[in-house]
Design a protein around this motif. Structure first.
Motif, PDB file in Angstrom:
ATOM      1  N   ASN A 138     -46.661  28.918 -14.674  1.00 55.48           N
ATOM      2  CA  ASN A 138     -46.962  28.817 -16.112  1.00 55.48           C
ATOM      3  C   ASN A 138     -48.443  29.047 -16.387  1.00 55.48           C
ATOM      4  N   PHE A 139     -49.308  28.522 -15.523  1.00 57.49           N
ATOM      5  CA  PHE A 139     -50.742  28.750 -15.671  1.00 57.49           C
ATOM      6  C   PHE A 139     -51.066  30.241 -15.551  1.00 57.49           C
ATOM      7  N   LEU A 140     -50.487  30.902 -14.542  1.00 51.28           N
ATOM      8  CA  LEU A 140     -50.736  32.339 -14.365  1.00 51.28           C
ATOM      9  C   LEU A 140     -50.219  33.146 -15.547  1.00 51.28           C
ATOM     10  N   ILE A 141     -49.068  32.771 -16.083  1.00 52.76           N
ATOM     11  CA  ILE A 141     -48.530  33.482 -17.251  1.00 52.76           C
ATOM     12  C   ILE A 141     -49.463  33.297 -18.439  1.00 52.76           C
ATOM     13  N   LYS A 142     -49.993  32.091 -18.589  1.00 49.39           N
ATOM     14  CA  LYS A 142     -50.942  31.841 -19.683  1.00 49.39           C
ATOM     15  C   LYS A 142     -52.196  32.706 -19.520  1.00 49.39           C
ATOM     16  N   GLN A 143     -52.657  32.858 -18.281  1.00 47.56           N
ATOM     17  CA  GLN A 143     -53.862  33.643 -18.014  1.00 47.56           C
ATOM     18  C   GLN A 143     -53.621  35.152 -18.140  1.00 47.56           C
ATOM     19  N   LEU A 144     -52.520  35.626 -17.566  1.00 46.14           N
ATOM     20  CA  LEU A 144     -52.256  37.067 -17.490  1.00 46.14           C
ATOM     21  C   LEU A 144     -51.388  37.587 -18.627  1.00 46.14           C
ATOM     22  N   LYS A 145     -50.845  36.690 -19.444  1.00 46.56           N
ATOM     23  CA  LYS A 145     -50.100  36.995 -20.669  1.00 46.56           C
ATOM     24  C   LYS A 145     -48.631  37.386 -20.474  1.00 46.56           C
ATOM     25  N   THR A 146     -48.244  38.036 -19.371  1.00 41.71           N
ATOM     26  CA  THR A 146     -46.846  38.444 -19.218  1.00 41.71           C
ATOM     27  C   THR A 146     -46.331  38.136 -17.818  1.00 41.71           C
ATOM     28  N   THR A 147     -45.006  37.982 -17.716  1.00 39.16           N
ATOM     29  CA  THR A 147     -44.403  37.755 -16.400  1.00 39.16           C
ATOM     30  C   THR A 147     -44.530  39.009 -15.544  1.00 39.16           C
ATOM     31  N   LYS A 148     -44.555  40.158 -16.180  1.00 42.21           N
ATOM     32  CA  LYS A 148     -44.709  41.416 -15.438  1.00 42.21           C
ATOM     33  C   LYS A 148     -46.084  41.473 -14.755  1.00 42.21           C
ATOM     34  N   ALA A 149     -47.103  41.056 -15.471  1.00 40.98           N
ATOM     35  CA  ALA A 149     -48.458  41.045 -14.906  1.00 40.98           C
ATOM     36  C   ALA A 149     -48.563  40.038 -13.753  1.00 40.98           C
ATOM     37  N   VAL A 150     -47.921  38.887 -13.905  1.00 46.88           N
ATOM     38  CA  VAL A 150     -47.931  37.884 -12.842  1.00 46.88           C
ATOM     39  C   VAL A 150     -47.202  38.431 -11.621  1.00 46.88           C
ATOM     40  N   ALA A 151     -46.059  39.094 -11.855  1.00 47.77           N
ATOM     41  CA  ALA A 151     -45.288  39.684 -10.750  1.00 47.77           C
ATOM     42  C   ALA A 151     -46.129  40.700  -9.991  1.00 47.77           C
ATOM     43  N   ALA A 152     -46.856  41.536 -10.710  1.00 55.76           N
ATOM     44  CA  ALA A 152     -47.713  42.535 -10.066  1.00 55.76           C
ATOM     45  C   ALA A 152     -48.839  41.859  -9.277  1.00 55.76           C
ATOM     46  N   GLU A 153     -49.387  40.781  -9.805  1.00 60.08           N
ATOM     47  CA  GLU A 153     -50.491  40.062  -9.154  1.00 60.08           C
ATOM     48  C   GLU A 153     -50.059  39.433  -7.833  1.00 60.08           C
ATOM     49  N   ILE A 154     -48.877  38.836  -7.807  1.00 64.06           N
ATOM     50  CA  ILE A 154     -48.457  38.108  -6.600  1.00 64.06           C
ATOM     51  C   ILE A 154     -47.492  38.902  -5.728  1.00 64.06           C
ATOM     52  N   GLY A 155     -47.104  40.091  -6.171  1.00 68.20           N
ATOM     53  CA  GLY A 155     -46.301  40.970  -5.325  1.00 68.20           C
ATOM     54  C   GLY A 155     -44.830  40.616  -5.233  1.00 68.20           C
TER      55      GLY A 155
END
Length: 185
Positions: A29-46
């Protein structure tokens, strides 16, 4: 990256005033708040976007260790950036930086003295000017060798020469074969 860049990153991560979120769901949830989308979080953590959504809902609670490590790293990089920035500024202005290392030190010394490099374990507090130079070098993209030279120069002036009170003929110090290096500020 090199040893110096890694040491600065570790020192940055130790300067939290509050601990980062502990549970997987809270971290996502923190990462989604920072990166704005679940797609961006998915790309960040692979991982896939669907996996991020499962982590967020609590449907999946135990990702593989490699993914857990990536999530932890992503959270720590974004956690309390102002606190880390303030600590770096304080180190560069008044606090200085403490270097703890075990490495082979080589040096150029006057004729008649030994200049054989040898392993030493040192913990030395360097003044703010060296912290400022180190942070400036990191921000301008200096390589690890340039940053080693800044630390070596600081160790030469503070430890080996004791602010000019001894070993005045010592000219160049090199920091080689680093076994470990840790910075604290």
């Amino acid at each position: 990256m090199g040893e110096i860049h890694d040491a600065i990153e570790r020192a940055d991560q130790e300067t939290f005033t509050r601990q980062p979120p502990k549970t997987l769901q809270a971290r996502i949830n923190f990462l989604i708040k920072q990166l704005k989308t679940t797609k961006a979080v998915a790309a960040e953590i692979g991982v896939s976007q669907r996996s991020v959504e499962r982590y967020r809902k609590g449907e999946r609670k135990h990702p593989p260790q490699t993914i857990t490590t990536r999530i932890d790293t992503a959270v720590r990089q974004r956690w309390q950036p102002m606190v880390r920035k303030r600590r770096r500024k304080q180190a560069a202005a008044t606090g200085g930086i403490t270097v703890e290392t075990r490495a082979r030190f080589g040096y150029t010394a006057p004729i008649g003295t030994t200049d054989d490099g040898r392993f030493r374990r040192l913990t030395v507090h360097l003044p703010p000017t060296y912290a400022q130079r180190l942070f400036n070098a990191r921000n301008t993209g200096a390589d690890d060798q340039q940053m080693r030279q800044i630390i070596a120069e600081g160790l030469k002036n503070i430890y080996f020469q004791d602010h000019g009170n001894r070993a005045t003929g010592l000219s160049d110090i090199t920091l080689n074969d680093i076994d470990y290096l840790d910075l604290n500020y």
